[in-house]
Write a protein that holds these residues in place. Structure first.
Motif, short mmCIF file in Angstrom:
data_model
loop_
_atom_site.label_atom_id
_atom_site.label_comp_id
_atom_site.label_asym_id
_atom_site.label_seq_id
_atom_site.Cartn_x
_atom_site.Cartn_y
_atom_site.Cartn_z
N MET A 298 -4.06 5.23 12.15
CA MET A 298 -3.59 4.23 13.11
C MET A 298 -3.20 2.95 12.38
SD MET A 298 -5.62 2.64 16.38
CE MET A 298 -4.84 1.37 17.38
N ILE A 299 -2.03 2.41 12.70
CA ILE A 299 -1.54 1.20 12.04
C ILE A 299 -2.21 -0.01 12.68
CG2 ILE A 299 0.49 -0.18 11.56
CD1 ILE A 299 2.13 2.36 11.66
N ASP A 300 -2.88 -0.87 11.84
CA ASP A 300 -3.56 -2.04 12.39
C ASP A 300 -2.86 -3.32 11.98
OD1 ASP A 300 -4.15 -2.22 9.75
OD2 ASP A 300 -6.28 -1.73 9.94
N PHE A 301 -3.46 -4.44 12.33
CA PHE A 301 -2.85 -5.75 12.08
C PHE A 301 -2.69 -6.03 10.60
CE2 PHE A 301 -3.32 -10.37 11.54
CZ PHE A 301 -2.19 -10.80 12.22
N ARG A 302 -3.70 -5.56 9.78
CA ARG A 302 -3.63 -5.82 8.33
C ARG A 302 -2.41 -5.15 7.70
NH1 ARG A 302 -9.47 -4.04 6.39
NH2 ARG A 302 -8.98 -2.46 7.97
N TYR A 303 -2.04 -3.98 8.22
CA TYR A 303 -0.85 -3.27 7.69
C TYR A 303 0.40 -4.13 7.89
CZ TYR A 303 2.85 0.21 7.26
OH TYR A 303 3.99 0.89 6.90
N HIS A 304 0.53 -4.74 9.07
CA HIS A 304 1.69 -5.58 9.34
C HIS A 304 1.71 -6.81 8.44
CE1 HIS A 304 3.20 -3.35 12.75
NE2 HIS A 304 1.98 -3.30 13.27
N ILE A 305 0.52 -7.39 8.18
CA ILE A 305 0.44 -8.55 7.31
C ILE A 305 0.90 -8.20 5.90
CG2 ILE A 305 -1.14 -10.18 6.20
CD1 ILE A 305 -0.53 -10.87 9.06
N VAL A 306 0.42 -7.06 5.39
CA VAL A 306 0.78 -6.62 4.04
C VAL A 306 2.30 -6.36 3.95
CG1 VAL A 306 0.51 -4.80 2.32
CG2 VAL A 306 -1.49 -5.70 3.52
N SER A 307 2.87 -5.75 4.98
CA SER A 307 4.30 -5.45 4.97
C SER A 307 5.13 -6.72 4.94
CB SER A 307 4.67 -4.62 6.21
OG SER A 307 3.99 -3.39 6.19
N LEU A 308 4.76 -7.70 5.75
CA LEU A 308 5.49 -8.97 5.79
C LEU A 308 5.38 -9.71 4.47
CD1 LEU A 308 4.61 -10.23 9.39
CD2 LEU A 308 6.83 -9.45 8.56
N VAL A 309 4.20 -9.71 3.89
CA VAL A 309 4.00 -10.36 2.58
C VAL A 309 4.88 -9.70 1.52
CG1 VAL A 309 2.34 -10.77 0.73
CG2 VAL A 309 1.70 -11.21 3.10
N SER A 310 4.96 -8.37 1.56
CA SER A 310 5.77 -7.64 0.58
C SER A 310 7.25 -8.01 0.71
CB SER A 310 5.59 -6.13 0.77
OG SER A 310 4.25 -5.76 0.59
N VAL A 311 7.75 -8.10 1.94
CA VAL A 311 9.15 -8.46 2.16
C VAL A 311 9.45 -9.86 1.64
CG1 VAL A 311 10.86 -8.95 3.93
CG2 VAL A 311 9.43 -6.92 4.11
N PHE A 312 8.60 -10.81 1.98
CA PHE A 312 8.83 -12.18 1.54
C PHE A 312 8.70 -12.31 0.03
CE2 PHE A 312 7.88 -13.27 6.01
CZ PHE A 312 9.02 -14.01 6.28
N LEU A 313 7.79 -11.54 -0.56
CA LEU A 313 7.63 -11.56 -2.03
C LEU A 313 8.88 -11.04 -2.71
CD1 LEU A 313 5.79 -12.07 -4.45
CD2 LEU A 313 4.90 -9.74 -4.19
N ALA A 314 9.46 -9.94 -2.16
CA ALA A 314 10.69 -9.37 -2.74
C ALA A 314 11.84 -10.37 -2.63
CB ALA A 314 11.04 -8.07 -2.03
#
Length: 342
Positions: free
Chosen positions: A1-17
């Motif tokens: 199940m996808i939780d809130f932490r997964y979304h946080i990590v994904s957004l951080v990865s995009v902004f980092l790239a």
């Protein structure tokens, strides 16, 4: 199940790239990327300029070639048809300016143009088959057997199709007999008057149109065709249906071409290059028993009328050929006669 932490990590990865891309693009890779893009733009700009110059050179070459043909045309055709006569027969799609150019070339070659006769769409209209059959039976000389089937309106289906084909051949022969004279001496030789009754009946049935008055029957004939109708804007089904109709119509014109050739001392079918994709020119070159008339596919260019005159001269000398640059052409132009004798 996808939780809130997964979304946080994904957004951080995009902004980092994105951050890394901005840093690299504004730093060590900026000059390299900019230079590469500049070189590519310069290369494309140079290619465009080269193509523009090549096109200008090609247009200049074509213009010079057209000017040269126009300059030498009078000398090429002068006297080639002296003492001869020709009738111009046009198909519905023929261009008026191209017909005029052919007529002027024939006159410039010394031929007497006896007149111009236009074949109308009703000549090949399937819905007019019964009418054409009836008219052919009425115009046929007394005592001659007919192969046009039963009387108009008394048959359908395959009988109607056979009736239309037979009527087409009969009408074509009647028209040719009214427009051209057989080769050689005989009771029908000379510039005999065209059969007024036949022409009046065909014109009254809207199968032909006569420009002005015919001065007599000619010893040669030139059939002028045109490019097929533009199918732009039609869907695939409509386009296919239109092409089938054009091919069917082209086959219906063939009896006219063969009758004119058989009853005269020579005939030429001339049309634009685009007509090789359909129309009478393609039909003549298809090899379906059509080996008498010559054909020219360069109508619409300066050399088209000149080639038509030379092809007609070759016909009078006993030769025949297919000329131009399209499918089925055997040479660009006919061989030049050694002298402009008649």
């Amino acid at each position: 199940m996808i939780d809130f932490r997964y979304h946080i990590v994904s957004l951080v990865s995009v902004f980092l790239a994105l951050a890394i891309g901005v840093v690299l693009g504004a730093g060590p890779l900026r000059e390299s990327i900019g230079a590469t893009l500049t070189d590519q733009v310069d290369a494309l700009r140079q290619d465009t300029e080269d193509l523009r110059q090549a096109l200008a050179n090609r247009e200049a070459e074509v213009a010079d070639r057209e000017a040269f043909v126009q300059a030498v045309a009078p000398a090429l055709v002068s006297g080639r048809l002296a003492g001869r006569s020709a009738v111009v027969v046009t198909l519905p799609e023929a261009d008026g300016e191209q017909v005029e150019a052919v007529t002027e070339a024939l006159t410039g070659a010394g031929a007497t143009v006896t007149g111009q006769v236009g074949l109308e769409p009703a000549w090949v209209d399937p819905d007019q088959a019964a009418f054409r059959s009836s008219l052919a039976a009425q115009l046929a000389p007394a005592g001659e057997p007919q192969d046009i089937g039963q009387d108009a309106g008394q048959n359908t289906g395959q009988d109607t199709e056979q009736e239309g084909a037979g009527a087409g051949r009969e009408l074509a022969d009647l028209l040719a007999g009214a427009l051209v004279v057989p080769p050689g001496p005989g009771p029908d030789g000379g510039a005999a008057a065209p059969s007024a009754s036949v022409l009046e009946a065909l014109a009254g049935g809207e199968l032909v149109s006569v420009e002005g008055e015919l001065s007599g029957r000619a010893d040669t004939a030139v059939v002028v065709g045109g490019a097929p109708v533009d199918d732009a804007g039609q869907d695939a089904a409509d386009t296919a249906e239109a092409e089938d109709a054009e091919d069917a119509a082209a086959q219906e014109w063939l009896p006219v071409v063969t009758a004119l050739d058989a009853r005269s001392s020579g005939s030429v079918v001339t049309a634009p290059l685009a007509s090789e994709e359909g129309g009478v020119l393609a039909a003549v070159r298809s090899g379906d028993g059509i080996d008498g008339p010559s054909s020219v596919d360069s109508l619409g260019t300066t050399m088209g009328p000149v080639t038509t005159v030379l092809a007609l001269r070759e016909q009078l000398d006993g030769g025949s050929g297919q000329y131009g640059s399209g499918d089925g052409a055997t040479a660009v132009v006919p061989p030049l006669p050694g002298a402009a004798d008649s």
